[in-house]
Each structure stands twice: as C-alpha cells, then as structure tokens.
Design a protein around this motif. Structure first.
Motif, PDB file in Angstrom:
ATOM      1  N   ARG A 110       0.734  -1.314   0.037  1.00 15.79           N
ATOM      2  CA  ARG A 110      -0.166  -0.130   0.068  1.00 15.79           C
ATOM      3  C   ARG A 110       0.900   1.213   0.015  1.00 15.79           C
ATOM      4  N   VAL A 166       2.320   1.761  -3.587  1.00 11.12           N
ATOM      5  CA  VAL A 166       1.093   2.143  -4.414  1.00 11.12           C
ATOM      6  C   VAL A 166       0.828   3.543  -4.045  1.00 11.12           C
ATOM      7  N   ALA A 167       0.886   3.933  -2.969  1.00 14.13           N
ATOM      8  CA  ALA A 167       0.712   5.588  -2.649  1.00 14.13           C
ATOM      9  C   ALA A 167       1.807   6.415  -3.373  1.00 14.13           C
ATOM     10  N   ALA A 211       3.697   5.505  -5.859  1.00  8.28           N
ATOM     11  CA  ALA A 211       3.799   5.428  -7.324  1.00  8.28           C
ATOM     12  C   ALA A 211       2.660   6.341  -7.682  1.00  8.28           C
ATOM     13  N   ARG A 212       1.535   6.471  -7.241  1.00 10.11           N
ATOM     14  CA  ARG A 212       0.642   7.461  -7.433  1.00 10.11           C
ATOM     15  C   ARG A 212       0.928   8.620  -7.345  1.00 10.11           C
ATOM     16  N   GLN A 213       1.619   9.192  -6.410  1.00 10.77           N
ATOM     17  CA  GLN A 213       2.072  10.450  -6.190  1.00 10.77           C
ATOM     18  C   GLN A 213       3.116  10.857  -7.347  1.00 10.77           C
ATOM     19  N   ARG A 214       4.121   9.800  -7.538  1.00  8.23           N
ATOM     20  CA  ARG A 214       5.029   9.996  -8.548  1.00  8.23           C
ATOM     21  C   ARG A 214       4.331  10.356 -10.025  1.00  8.23           C
ATOM     22  N   LEU A 215       3.271   9.606 -10.135  1.00  8.75           N
ATOM     23  CA  LEU A 215       2.873   9.542 -11.374  1.00  8.75           C
ATOM     24  C   LEU A 215       1.851  11.159 -12.039  1.00  8.75           C
ATOM     25  N   ALA A 216       1.459  11.493 -10.716  1.00 15.19           N
ATOM     26  CA  ALA A 216       0.808  12.698 -10.795  1.00 15.19           C
ATOM     27  C   ALA A 216       1.641  13.978 -10.821  1.00 15.19           C
ATOM     28  N   THR A 266       4.291  15.121 -13.351  1.00 18.94           N
ATOM     29  CA  THR A 266       5.330  14.978 -14.432  1.00 18.94           C
ATOM     30  C   THR A 266       6.269  15.972 -14.776  1.00 18.94           C
TER      31      THR A 266
END
Length: 83
Positions: free
Chosen positions: A59, A62-63, A65-70, A72
């Motif tokens: 978890r 995942v958090a 990865a989501r932060q880094r994907l947001a 750019t």
C-alpha cells in the motif's frame, strides 16, 4: 462496545492456561484476547503477520507510485533504444 477484528476470541485467563492450544485451534485465523470483554491484543501466526506487513508495504508503494505519476514535471524523455 469495541469492534473485534477476529473470528475467534478468548478471555485473558483462558489464554494464559494454554496459548499454544489457542493458536492450534485457530489455525491461520487471528484471535482476539479479551481483558474485561475488551480486546487487549490480537494473536496471529507468523505467516499471517508476514502477509499483513507485506500488504502494508504494498500500500505504501502504491501511494508513492500514484504520487510520482501525478507529478510529471521532473519527467525526462528517454530513447529506449539508446539504453
């Protein structure tokens, strides 16, 4: 009344009599050990504990990865063939 997050529960005094038997009876299920009808602690097998720790780690990843994907902004274009 407290929520009990286990399929099995046992009083502290009964638990003290034979903790190994409680673990054998529960199998891979968590056991809530109660003190004055309130959860004092949960007993889990090493296998279940490892699964819980792994899930918490996943978890966190995942958090992250989501932060880094947001974000750019620091993205760098790379030619895969050049690698």
């Amino acid at each position: 009344m407290d929520i009990i997050y286990a399929d099995y529960s046992i009083s502290m005094s009964d638990f003290k009599k034979n903790p190994a038997q409680v673990l054998r009876t529960a199998g891979e299920k968590p056991v809530a050990v109660l003190n004055h009808n309130r959860p004092a602690f949960y007993m889990v097998t090493p296998r279940l504990f490892e699964a819980l720790v792994q899930e918490l780690g996943d978890r966190d990843l995942v958090a992250l990865a989501r932060q880094r994907l947001a974000s750019t902004e620091p993205a760098i274009e790379v030619d895969v063939d050049a690698l």
